[in-house]
Design an enzyme around this catalytic site. Structure first.
Site, PDB file in Angstrom:
ATOM      1  N   ASP A 167       0.733  -1.221  -0.007  1.00 50.22           N
ATOM      2  CA  ASP A 167      -0.137   0.056   0.084  1.00 50.22           C
ATOM      3  C   ASP A 167       0.858   1.189  -0.056  1.00 50.22           C
ATOM      4  O   ASP A 167       1.577   1.526   1.075  1.00 50.22           O
ATOM      5  CB  ASP A 167      -0.841  -0.042   1.333  1.00 50.22           C
ATOM      6  CG  ASP A 167      -1.873   1.247   1.345  1.00 50.22           C
ATOM      7  OD1 ASP A 167      -1.586   2.214   0.474  1.00 50.22           O
ATOM      8  OD2 ASP A 167      -2.823   1.235   2.013  1.00 50.22           O
ATOM      9  N   TYR A 219      -9.109  15.383  -9.389  1.00 54.80           N
ATOM     10  CA  TYR A 219      -8.161  14.797 -10.147  1.00 54.80           C
ATOM     11  C   TYR A 219      -6.883  15.578 -10.710  1.00 54.80           C
ATOM     12  O   TYR A 219      -5.645  15.105 -10.445  1.00 54.80           O
ATOM     13  CB  TYR A 219      -8.807  13.754 -11.280  1.00 54.80           C
ATOM     14  CG  TYR A 219      -7.781  12.756 -11.931  1.00 54.80           C
ATOM     15  CD1 TYR A 219      -7.176  11.702 -11.396  1.00 54.80           C
ATOM     16  CD2 TYR A 219      -7.567  13.012 -13.249  1.00 54.80           C
ATOM     17  CE1 TYR A 219      -6.340  10.823 -12.077  1.00 54.80           C
ATOM     18  CE2 TYR A 219      -6.910  11.998 -14.121  1.00 54.80           C
ATOM     19  CZ  TYR A 219      -6.259  10.878 -13.195  1.00 54.80           C
ATOM     20  OH  TYR A 219      -5.465  10.265 -13.955  1.00 54.80           O
ATOM     21  N   ALA A 220      -7.446  16.627 -11.416  1.00 54.19           N
ATOM     22  CA  ALA A 220      -6.624  17.483 -11.961  1.00 54.19           C
ATOM     23  C   ALA A 220      -5.498  18.007 -11.017  1.00 54.19           C
ATOM     24  O   ALA A 220      -4.396  18.178 -11.396  1.00 54.19           O
ATOM     25  CB  ALA A 220      -7.176  18.737 -13.000  1.00 54.19           C
ATOM     26  N   SER A 244      -1.256  12.981 -16.227  1.00 56.77           N
ATOM     27  CA  SER A 244      -2.354  12.854 -17.269  1.00 56.77           C
ATOM     28  C   SER A 244      -2.375  14.142 -18.093  1.00 56.77           C
ATOM     29  O   SER A 244      -1.850  15.252 -17.546  1.00 56.77           O
ATOM     30  CB  SER A 244      -3.463  12.669 -16.186  1.00 56.77           C
ATOM     31  OG  SER A 244      -4.695  13.126 -16.940  1.00 56.77           O
TER      32      SER A 244
HETATM   33  N1  LIG Z   1      -7.030   5.481 -17.005  1.00 55.04           N
HETATM   34  C1  LIG Z   1      -7.074   6.855 -17.263  1.00 55.04           C
HETATM   35  O1  LIG Z   1      -7.933   7.241 -18.095  1.00 55.04           O
HETATM   36  C2  LIG Z   1      -5.658   7.622 -16.814  1.00 55.04           C
HETATM   37  C3  LIG Z   1      -5.221   8.430 -17.770  1.00 55.04           C
HETATM   38  C4  LIG Z   1      -4.150   9.362 -17.150  1.00 55.04           C
HETATM   39  C5  LIG Z   1      -3.472   8.773 -16.061  1.00 55.04           C
HETATM   40  N2  LIG Z   1      -4.102   7.637 -15.269  1.00 55.04           N
HETATM   41  C6  LIG Z   1      -3.090   7.235 -14.551  1.00 55.04           C
HETATM   42  O2  LIG Z   1      -2.638   5.993 -14.570  1.00 55.04           O
HETATM   43  C7  LIG Z   1      -2.389   5.536 -13.093  1.00 55.04           C
HETATM   44  C8  LIG Z   1      -2.764   3.974 -13.530  1.00 55.04           C
HETATM   45  O3  LIG Z   1      -4.127   4.119 -13.359  1.00 55.04           O
HETATM   46  P1  LIG Z   1      -5.112   3.105 -14.164  1.00 55.04           P
HETATM   47  O4  LIG Z   1      -5.787   3.803 -15.151  1.00 55.04           O
HETATM   48  O5  LIG Z   1      -4.345   1.836 -14.690  1.00 55.04           O
HETATM   49  O6  LIG Z   1      -6.229   2.452 -13.326  1.00 55.04           O
HETATM   50  P2  LIG Z   1      -6.544   1.267 -12.383  1.00 55.04           P
HETATM   51  O7  LIG Z   1      -6.840   0.278 -13.593  1.00 55.04           O
HETATM   52  O8  LIG Z   1      -7.690   1.550 -11.377  1.00 55.04           O
HETATM   53  O9  LIG Z   1      -4.989   1.008 -11.545  1.00 55.04           O
HETATM   54  C9  LIG Z   1      -4.684   1.587 -10.612  1.00 55.04           C
HETATM   55  C10 LIG Z   1      -3.549   0.733  -9.944  1.00 55.04           C
HETATM   56  O10 LIG Z   1      -2.958   1.445  -8.622  1.00 55.04           O
HETATM   57  C11 LIG Z   1      -3.148   0.568  -7.602  1.00 55.04           C
HETATM   58  N3  LIG Z   1      -3.475   1.318  -6.329  1.00 55.04           N
HETATM   59  C12 LIG Z   1      -4.453   2.065  -6.152  1.00 55.04           C
HETATM   60  N4  LIG Z   1      -4.170   2.566  -4.874  1.00 55.04           N
HETATM   61  C13 LIG Z   1      -3.017   1.955  -4.377  1.00 55.04           C
HETATM   62  C14 LIG Z   1      -2.469   2.064  -3.064  1.00 55.04           C
HETATM   63  N5  LIG Z   1      -2.653   3.084  -2.058  1.00 55.04           N
HETATM   64  N6  LIG Z   1      -1.346   1.397  -3.071  1.00 55.04           N
HETATM   65  C15 LIG Z   1      -0.828   0.604  -4.048  1.00 55.04           C
HETATM   66  N7  LIG Z   1      -1.399   0.574  -5.064  1.00 55.04           N
HETATM   67  C16 LIG Z   1      -2.466   1.271  -5.389  1.00 55.04           C
HETATM   68  C17 LIG Z   1      -4.214  -0.418  -7.740  1.00 55.04           C
HETATM   69  O11 LIG Z   1      -4.109  -1.809  -7.402  1.00 55.04           O
HETATM   70  P3  LIG Z   1      -4.861  -2.222  -6.062  1.00 55.04           P
HETATM   71  O12 LIG Z   1      -6.146  -1.661  -5.882  1.00 55.04           O
HETATM   72  O13 LIG Z   1      -4.454  -3.592  -6.129  1.00 55.04           O
HETATM   73  O14 LIG Z   1      -4.012  -1.479  -4.782  1.00 55.04           O
HETATM   74  C18 LIG Z   1      -4.156  -0.690  -9.447  1.00 55.04           C
HETATM   75  O15 LIG Z   1      -3.239  -1.618  -9.753  1.00 55.04           O
HETATM   76  C19 LIG Z   1      -3.002   6.245 -12.184  1.00 55.04           C
HETATM   77  O16 LIG Z   1      -1.968   7.133 -11.449  1.00 55.04           O
HETATM   78  C20 LIG Z   1      -3.887   7.120 -13.095  1.00 55.04           C
HETATM   79  O17 LIG Z   1      -4.142   8.355 -12.398  1.00 55.04           O
HETATM   80  C21 LIG Z   1      -5.035   7.061 -15.914  1.00 55.04           C
END
Ligand SMILES: NC(=O)c1ccc[n+]([C@@H]2O[C@H](COP(=O)([O-])OP(=O)(O)OC[C@H]3O[C@@H](n4cnc5c(N)ncnc54)[C@H](OP(=O)(O)O)[C@@H]3O)[C@@H](O)[C@H]2O)c1
Length: 288
Positions: A64, A157-158, A144
């Site tokens: 975590d 988020y932003a 992002s």
């Molecule tokens: N999807 C989009 O549109 C987008 C666009 C731009 C940037 N991003 C960025 O990309 C990154 C990954 O997001 P994603 O889109 O792949 O979303 P996702 O599928 O929801 O994945 C998020 C990941 O973060 C982990 N996580 C969340 N809280 C955590 C914590 N406290 N400790 C450890 N791990 C944690 C989750 O795993 P567990 O729940 O197993 O801990 C999961 O593996 C994020 O930082 C997001 O802001 C996403």
């Protein structure tokens, strides 16, 4: 594959699904040794099997990023097993949608700051002494497009994505001459579980018809950024038009953001190609 990443040690946070999982697999395909960190142990074990199936070495550490002891254990476990850390991909994070006047806005900001910013800062500070000793390494920040230009109802988020970008920018300059590099990635909407629970109607208008990137698109961009020492990567490249307009004047930035709500404009820029976020995400199994 040019062997650049062969035997390098890559730590990916948020590796249990989405962009983190794809990034871990992309580095594994290039021969890296991969350390997977996230909270959900069974999902991590599944991704570890996928990495092994590619013939790469893997260590899965349930972590975590908001818990300092957990972060220390991740770094100690990695160094204990592999003796070094070449790349840290700070990808773990969450995202909330809601207007600034909504009752939960403060909470949304606090929760997102904890997971996506303070988590990243803590992991980075734990890894930096190792990279400094090595005289090499790359720290990747996952921001992002919203880390350069906010959209309505994405304020919490932003705010945090701007902070991730600013932290990466400042850190890169502090590390000049140390051999440690910093890259920050700014993807547009990506088809992952991040916003799965958000109603389509709650999304700001441009996002309702936008075609999302795939997690694999972002993963390939991360690997390329590390390989080439890129300071900042915006995905897709056409999103830079919005960011340039915003840098020039917020009025122009808002005009481009408004223009993107028109499907033909988004289509012309390659951002609306038929499949929407909700189409894409509903066709994928939930992994949360
Ligand atoms: N999807 C989009 O549109 C987008 C666009 C731009 C940037 N991003 C960025 O990309 C990154 C990954 O997001 P994603 O889109 O792949 O979303 P996702 O599928 O929801 O994945 C998020 C990941 O973060 C982990 N996580 C969340 N809280 C955590 C914590 N406290 N400790 C450890 N791990 C944690 C989750 O795993 P567990 O729940 O197993 O801990 C999961 O593996 C994020 O930082 C997001 O802001 C996403």
């Amino acid at each position: 594959m040019d062997g650049y990443f062969r035997s390098t040690v890559v730590v990916v946070t948020g590796a249990s699904r989405g962009i983190g999982r794809s990034t871990a697999l992309e580095f594994a395909r290039r021969g890296a040794r991969v350390v997977l960190a996230a909270r959900t142990a069974d999902r991590l074990a599944h991704v570890a099997d996928e990495v092994r199936a590619l013939g790469a070495e893997v260590l899965a550490v349930p972590t975590d990023v908001t818990a300092p002891d957990s972060v220390r254990a991740l770094v100690a476990g990695t160094v204990g097993r592999f003796g070094r850390i070449d790349v840290l991909v700070n990808n773990a994070g969450i995202g909330k949608v809601g207007a600034a006047e909504s009752a939960t806005f403060d909470d949304d900001v606090h929760q997102t700051l904890r997971a996506s910013l303070f988590g990243m800062i803590d992991v980075t500070r734990a890894v930096l002494p190792i990279m400094r000793r090595q005289g090499s390494g790359t720290v990747v920040g996952m921001s992002s497009v919203m880390g350069r230009k906010a959209f309505a109802r994405f304020g919490s988020y932003a705010i945090v994505m701007h902070a991730v970008s600013a932290f990466s920018d400042s850190l890169r300059q502090e590390l000049a001459g140390s051999g440690v590099r910093v890259s920050v990635i700014h993807p547009a909407l990506t088809a992952t579980d991040l916003l799965r629970d958000t109603d389509e109607a709650e999304m700001p208008p441009p996002f309702r018809h936008m075609t999302p990137l795939s997690a694999d698109d972002v993963a390939r961009a991360v690997v390329r950024a590390v390989r080439r020492g890129r300071r900042r990567v915006v995905l897709p490249r056409t999103a830079s038009i919005l960011l340039l307009a915003e840098a020039f004047s917020p009025r122009l930035g808002d005009l481009v953001a408004t223009a993107l709500t028109k499907r033909p404009v988004a289509r012309m820029l390659g951002m609306s190609r038929g499949t929407t976020y909700h189409d894409a995400i509903l066709s994928l199994p939930a992994t949360g």
